[in-house]
Scaffold this motif. Sequence first.
Motif, PDB file in Angstrom:
ATOM      1  N   VAL A   5       2.818  11.323  -7.360  1.00 44.45           N
ATOM      2  CA  VAL A   5       2.220  10.201  -6.372  1.00 44.45           C
ATOM      3  C   VAL A   5       0.798   9.809  -6.226  1.00 44.45           C
ATOM      4  CG1 VAL A   5       2.353   9.534  -3.677  1.00 44.45           C
ATOM      5  CG2 VAL A   5       4.340   9.724  -4.796  1.00 44.45           C
ATOM      6  N   ARG A   6       0.517   8.453  -5.652  1.00 50.00           N
ATOM      7  CA  ARG A   6      -0.914   8.924  -6.184  1.00 50.00           C
ATOM      8  C   ARG A   6      -1.515   8.905  -4.310  1.00 50.00           C
ATOM      9  NH1 ARG A   6      -2.918   4.450  -6.650  1.00 50.00           N
ATOM     10  NH2 ARG A   6      -0.576   4.070  -7.397  1.00 50.00           N
ATOM     11  N   GLY A   7      -2.240   9.718  -4.038  1.00 47.84           N
ATOM     12  CA  GLY A   7      -2.941   9.579  -1.956  1.00 47.84           C
ATOM     13  C   GLY A   7      -1.495  10.329  -1.932  1.00 47.84           C
ATOM     14  N   GLU A   8      -2.022  10.887  -1.056  1.00 51.80           N
ATOM     15  CA  GLU A   8      -1.351  11.208   0.410  1.00 51.80           C
ATOM     16  C   GLU A   8      -0.858  10.813   1.224  1.00 51.80           C
ATOM     17  OE1 GLU A   8      -4.478  13.887   2.733  1.00 51.80           O
ATOM     18  OE2 GLU A   8      -6.001  13.857   0.659  1.00 51.80           O
ATOM     19  N   LEU A   9       0.509  11.381   1.830  1.00 52.78           N
ATOM     20  CA  LEU A   9       1.219  10.117   2.301  1.00 52.78           C
ATOM     21  C   LEU A   9       1.690  10.911   3.590  1.00 52.78           C
ATOM     22  CD1 LEU A   9       3.857   7.874   3.008  1.00 52.78           C
ATOM     23  CD2 LEU A   9       5.338   9.313   1.292  1.00 52.78           C
ATOM     24  N   SER A  10       1.903  10.026   4.891  1.00 47.80           N
ATOM     25  CA  SER A  10       1.714  10.587   6.160  1.00 47.80           C
ATOM     26  C   SER A  10       2.721   9.821   7.040  1.00 47.80           C
ATOM     27  CB  SER A  10       0.752  10.468   6.764  1.00 47.80           C
ATOM     28  OG  SER A  10      -0.184  11.522   6.699  1.00 47.80           O
ATOM     29  N   VAL A 243       2.009   5.986   7.184  1.00 53.70           N
ATOM     30  CA  VAL A 243       3.149   4.826   7.088  1.00 53.70           C
ATOM     31  C   VAL A 243       4.212   5.269   7.796  1.00 53.70           C
ATOM     32  CG1 VAL A 243       5.238   4.450   5.535  1.00 53.70           C
ATOM     33  CG2 VAL A 243       3.105   4.843   4.371  1.00 53.70           C
ATOM     34  N   ASP A 244       4.901   3.960   8.340  1.00 54.01           N
ATOM     35  CA  ASP A 244       5.881   4.276   9.862  1.00 54.01           C
ATOM     36  C   ASP A 244       7.540   4.199   9.289  1.00 54.01           C
ATOM     37  OD1 ASP A 244       7.509   2.148   9.393  1.00 54.01           O
ATOM     38  OD2 ASP A 244       6.892   1.249  11.063  1.00 54.01           O
ATOM     39  N   MET A 251      11.334   8.268   1.950  1.00 54.98           N
ATOM     40  CA  MET A 251      10.616   8.582   1.099  1.00 54.98           C
ATOM     41  C   MET A 251       9.957  10.110   2.125  1.00 54.98           C
ATOM     42  SD  MET A 251       7.976   6.709  -1.316  1.00 54.98           S
ATOM     43  CE  MET A 251       8.030   5.800  -0.083  1.00 54.98           C
ATOM     44  N   ARG A 252       9.630  11.555   1.552  1.00 55.00           N
ATOM     45  CA  ARG A 252       9.558  12.419   2.547  1.00 55.00           C
ATOM     46  C   ARG A 252       7.451  12.349   1.886  1.00 55.00           C
ATOM     47  NH1 ARG A 252      12.651  16.283  -0.030  1.00 55.00           N
ATOM     48  NH2 ARG A 252      11.208  17.721   0.498  1.00 55.00           N
ATOM     49  N   PRO A 253       6.755  13.020   3.447  1.00 57.88           N
ATOM     50  CA  PRO A 253       5.864  13.307   3.795  1.00 57.88           C
ATOM     51  C   PRO A 253       4.809  13.969   2.325  1.00 57.88           C
ATOM     52  CG  PRO A 253       6.607  13.944   5.469  1.00 57.88           C
ATOM     53  CD  PRO A 253       7.666  13.162   4.919  1.00 57.88           C
ATOM     54  N   THR A 254       3.927  13.467   1.980  1.00 60.91           N
ATOM     55  CA  THR A 254       3.203  14.693   0.992  1.00 60.91           C
ATOM     56  C   THR A 254       2.184  15.553   2.265  1.00 60.91           C
ATOM     57  OG1 THR A 254       1.276  13.436   0.800  1.00 60.91           O
ATOM     58  CG2 THR A 254       3.473  13.873  -0.552  1.00 60.91           C
ATOM     59  N   ARG A 255       2.122  15.964   3.354  1.00 63.94           N
ATOM     60  CA  ARG A 255       1.433  16.929   4.489  1.00 63.94           C
ATOM     61  C   ARG A 255       2.308  16.063   5.362  1.00 63.94           C
ATOM     62  NH1 ARG A 255      -4.075  13.786   5.728  1.00 63.94           N
ATOM     63  NH2 ARG A 255      -3.531  12.039   5.704  1.00 63.94           N
TER      64      ARG A 255
END
Length: 255
Positions: A5-10, A243-244, A251-255
């Motif tokens: 995945v590109r980028g950090e997902l919260s 993201v809400d 999808m699970r957060p990356t941090r």
Amino acid sequence: MDGGVRGELSVFSDLDEAARALAERVVRAADDAVARSGRFTLAISGGKTPEPLFGLLGGPWAKRMPWTRTELFWVDERAVGPDDPESNYGGARASLLAEHPLRPEQVHRISGETPDPESAAKAYELELRSFFADTVPPVPFTFDLVLLGIGPDGHTASLFPGSPVLEERIAWVRAVPTPVVIPRVPRITLTLPAINAAHEAAFLVGGADKAPALRSILSNPDARETSLPAARVQPRDRLEWFVDRAAAGGMRPTR
Ligand code: 6PG
């Protein structure tokens, strides 16, 4: 996230919470940029999603922002006048800039009211090239931070799936003919070269209708293999997704 995945997902429980976290991020990016270069260059998107973010940064949190050192730009604009309810500039003026208007020279808006969007695009291109002329080729930087949204079709800015503007390699700004999405008016948009020359980009995404596009964007390790424009955003230093839960769709957060 695993799998490229590109980028950090919260992921946040709702859009207000996501907007609050992004507002914190904007304030931090602004402080860092001012410490580094004496100014903060911010490009903002239109649409409904950023309203709570703009309300916060322009209202209760305005004192936390180095507004006097901020140069404000637009990612895209609709071909309407500034007082039209569909104007991206007008939307920001009523929220982000409502209580703490910037000096006119700090507000770099796209002229949606110019009858020919091609001319408006050329004028904005000139404005950006001259503003960022002090960054050093061959790696010119544009904005410190670009705030983006996505549509359910995976568009971002006014870069729509299948549009030839996605293949632009040189120009920073292009006119876009009337898209199929509402509002059905021509647009003027930053191109991928302009967005991807930014230091950082952050997406704010809410709502279940965006979940399929978001999943496809985030789980595709090679941006070029997807036709979704938002997947091709790749700023120089950092890419983040706020993201809400509805949009994250499990999808699970990356941090
Ligand atoms: C615009 C945009 C556009 C927007 C998305 C999401 O002018 O419409 O800048 O790219 O960010 O369409 O819009 P919503 O937040 O309204 O869903």
